[in-house]
Design a protein around this motif. Structure first.
Motif, short mmCIF file in Angstrom:
data_model
loop_
_atom_site.label_atom_id
_atom_site.label_comp_id
_atom_site.label_asym_id
_atom_site.label_seq_id
_atom_site.Cartn_x
_atom_site.Cartn_y
_atom_site.Cartn_z
N HIS A 23 -49.65 6.59 0.07
CA HIS A 23 -49.65 7.44 -1.74
C HIS A 23 -51.18 6.91 -2.66
CE1 HIS A 23 -46.36 8.11 0.74
NE2 HIS A 23 -46.72 10.24 0.53
N PRO A 24 -52.29 6.71 -1.14
CA PRO A 24 -53.37 6.32 -2.70
C PRO A 24 -53.27 6.86 -3.57
CG PRO A 24 -54.15 6.79 -1.05
CD PRO A 24 -52.81 6.76 -0.62
N THR A 25 -54.19 6.14 -4.62
CA THR A 25 -54.76 7.60 -5.95
C THR A 25 -56.63 7.22 -5.23
OG1 THR A 25 -55.64 4.71 -6.99
CG2 THR A 25 -53.46 6.62 -7.81
N ALA A 26 -57.62 7.73 -6.23
CA ALA A 26 -58.59 8.30 -5.85
C ALA A 26 -59.52 7.03 -5.52
CB ALA A 26 -59.17 9.08 -6.84
N ASN A 73 -50.77 14.34 4.94
CA ASN A 73 -49.81 14.89 6.20
C ASN A 73 -49.04 16.09 4.71
OD1 ASN A 73 -47.75 15.87 7.07
ND2 ASN A 73 -45.92 14.40 6.56
N PRO A 74 -50.48 17.02 5.54
CA PRO A 74 -50.17 18.28 4.19
C PRO A 74 -49.23 18.93 4.82
CG PRO A 74 -51.63 18.77 6.72
CD PRO A 74 -51.13 17.37 6.74
N LEU A 75 -48.03 18.75 5.29
CA LEU A 75 -46.72 19.47 6.14
C LEU A 75 -46.20 19.15 4.75
CD1 LEU A 75 -46.45 18.41 10.07
CD2 LEU A 75 -47.07 20.62 8.44
N PRO A 76 -44.64 20.04 4.22
CA PRO A 76 -44.06 19.91 3.16
C PRO A 76 -42.95 19.07 3.45
CG PRO A 76 -44.17 22.61 4.10
CD PRO A 76 -45.23 21.81 5.06
N HIS A 77 -42.51 17.95 2.41
CA HIS A 77 -42.06 17.13 2.11
C HIS A 77 -42.32 16.57 1.10
CE1 HIS A 77 -46.32 14.95 2.79
NE2 HIS A 77 -45.25 14.04 2.76
N TYR A 78 -41.31 15.99 0.89
CA TYR A 78 -40.75 15.65 -0.40
C TYR A 78 -40.73 14.28 -1.12
CZ TYR A 78 -38.55 20.49 -0.91
OH TYR A 78 -38.85 21.53 -1.04
N HIS A 79 -41.64 13.74 -2.62
CA HIS A 79 -41.34 12.01 -2.50
C HIS A 79 -40.44 11.60 -3.75
CE1 HIS A 79 -45.31 14.04 -0.96
NE2 HIS A 79 -45.14 12.91 0.05
N PHE A 80 -41.12 10.61 -3.50
CA PHE A 80 -39.88 9.65 -4.40
C PHE A 80 -40.74 8.44 -5.00
CE2 PHE A 80 -38.06 5.27 -5.08
CZ PHE A 80 -37.16 4.97 -5.77
N VAL A 81 -40.60 8.23 -6.66
CA VAL A 81 -41.76 7.77 -7.11
C VAL A 81 -40.83 6.69 -7.75
CG1 VAL A 81 -42.95 7.20 -9.51
CG2 VAL A 81 -42.96 9.52 -7.94
N CYS A 82 -40.61 5.21 -7.26
CA CYS A 82 -40.48 4.09 -8.37
C CYS A 82 -40.34 3.95 -9.75
CB CYS A 82 -40.69 2.71 -7.55
SG CYS A 82 -39.25 1.37 -7.77
N THR A 83 -39.43 3.90 -10.47
CA THR A 83 -39.81 3.81 -12.14
C THR A 83 -40.38 2.37 -12.50
OG1 THR A 83 -37.02 3.32 -12.09
CG2 THR A 83 -38.36 5.71 -12.76
N CYS A 87 -44.44 2.94 -7.48
CA CYS A 87 -45.04 3.36 -6.01
C CYS A 87 -44.59 5.12 -5.24
CB CYS A 87 -44.59 1.88 -4.40
SG CYS A 87 -43.01 1.84 -4.90
N VAL A 88 -44.50 5.25 -4.60
CA VAL A 88 -44.35 6.69 -3.78
C VAL A 88 -44.35 6.72 -2.82
CG1 VAL A 88 -45.47 9.17 -3.89
CG2 VAL A 88 -46.12 7.29 -6.12
N GLN A 89 -42.87 7.15 -2.35
CA GLN A 89 -42.78 6.61 -0.78
C GLN A 89 -42.35 8.44 -0.54
OE1 GLN A 89 -39.53 4.45 0.07
NE2 GLN A 89 -40.97 2.44 -1.11
N ASP A 90 -42.24 8.78 1.15
CA ASP A 90 -42.26 9.76 1.22
C ASP A 90 -40.57 9.77 1.32
OD1 ASP A 90 -44.23 11.28 1.70
OD2 ASP A 90 -44.97 9.59 3.89
N LEU A 91 -40.14 10.42 1.12
CA LEU A 91 -37.96 10.85 1.65
C LEU A 91 -38.70 11.80 3.30
CD1 LEU A 91 -37.05 11.53 -2.34
CD2 LEU A 91 -36.29 10.09 -0.82
N ASP A 92 -37.17 11.29 3.69
CA ASP A 92 -36.85 11.47 4.96
C ASP A 92 -35.65 12.86 5.22
OD1 ASP A 92 -37.15 12.63 7.58
OD2 ASP A 92 -34.86 10.47 7.89
N GLY A 122 -36.02 6.63 -9.30
CA GLY A 122 -35.26 5.70 -9.42
C GLY A 122 -35.34 4.56 -8.83
N LYS A 123 -35.04 3.31 -7.94
CA LYS A 123 -35.30 2.09 -7.69
C LYS A 123 -35.85 2.09 -6.75
CE LYS A 123 -33.27 -0.40 -10.75
NZ LYS A 123 -32.18 -1.40 -11.14
N CYS A 124 -37.24 2.13 -6.13
CA CYS A 124 -36.99 1.97 -4.69
C CYS A 124 -36.43 0.65 -4.59
CB CYS A 124 -38.70 1.03 -4.36
SG CYS A 124 -39.12 -0.64 -5.04
N SER A 125 -36.16 0.31 -2.69
CA SER A 125 -35.07 -0.92 -2.22
C SER A 125 -35.95 -1.72 -2.46
CB SER A 125 -35.28 -0.41 -0.46
OG SER A 125 -36.78 -0.40 -0.05
N ASN A 126 -37.16 -2.28 -2.29
CA ASN A 126 -37.37 -4.57 -2.63
C ASN A 126 -36.79 -3.66 -3.96
OD1 ASN A 126 -38.52 -4.48 -0.98
ND2 ASN A 126 -40.66 -3.67 -1.49
#
Lengths: 131, 131
Positions: A23-26, A73-83, A87-92, A122-126
């Motif tokens: 989920h890169p920036t420009a 990925n243009p299909l509707p899905h949700y995202h997680f942002v690590c505080t 980092c930004v991750q797709d959620l399942d 929240g916090k990513c797994s790392n």
DNA sequence: TTACCTGCAAACCATTTGCAGATCC
DNA sequence: GGATCTGCAAATGGTTTGCAGGTAA
């Protein structure tokens, strides 16, 4: 209707986005495309990213902190942002699993709810492990 | 811990925010406060808005489109953004009514979900009527 | 007296845009 | 040939910051 002509730069951007999960920036997109097309300009990257968003081929994310990010990925899905590491991750999440919140919001509202945008924090797994 | 001294400018900003339902941008706050304090600078408005956010007395909203907005009500609640006129409105959702979505998001996720941010989109009651 | 606060102006950062030339079809 | 695309550089818009002087406690 948007008319377009082939552009190798745009093709390269699309291909990079479809293959990464970052989920890169420009600016990050710019850095990567520059490896293949050293003369590409940041303006061209922005123009193509916006065009691809308008065409519905990619999605723009605005998580609030800092710059916008792009998702191949243009299909509707949700995202997680690590505080911690941002980092930004797709959620399942099953497609449609959150659709009902529109109805909750519509109760007692005089307008018309057509959609929503959700970011989970929240916090990513790392980062969860590293402290 | 943040230490503060009294400032009439900050007091005025806080009072304005607690009394409006407009969810104004920093610039709109600036316009209004200038009626009472014509010499206040935009920098001071930004500094005080950020300070009040850090103190937990107001909330900053980042709806993605354009500038951030500020809300004098720091209690958790949800917002609606009109896709036509871009107005931002409070929604009348029972506190906690959406807490369960964190659990939905956490299923199959290896990190830790601590919160979420939701914006609902659609037409406000005005724009719904006017076309 | 000493933090903290202010106005001002410059700096910053992400993003957009005008332009003249190149490229696709 | 004409619309779309490009690189470049300048402009824009929102927000932050350094500074020197004010003000609350």
């Amino acid at each position: 209707m948007i008319t377009t002509k082939f552009s190798r730069q745009r093709e390269s951007i699309k291909e990079y986005l479809s293959q990464t999960k970052e989920h890169p920036t420009a600016d990050t997109v710019y850095m990567h495309i520059r490896e293949k097309y050293p003369n590409i300009s940041l303006g061209t990257v922005y123009r193509n990213l916006n065009l691809l968003v308008d065409l519905g081929e990619i999605i723009k994310l605005s998580p609030g902190n800092g710059s916008d990010r792009f998702d191949g990925n243009p299909l509707p899905h949700y995202h997680f942002v690590c505080t911690e590491c941002s980092c930004v991750q797709d959620l399942d999440i099953v497609p449609g699993a959150l659709d009902h919140i529109n109805r909750i919001a519509e109760a007692g509202f005089n307008g018309e709810i057509q959609g929503h945008s959700v970011f989970f924090y929240g916090k990513c797994s790392n980062c969860k492990l590293n402290n």
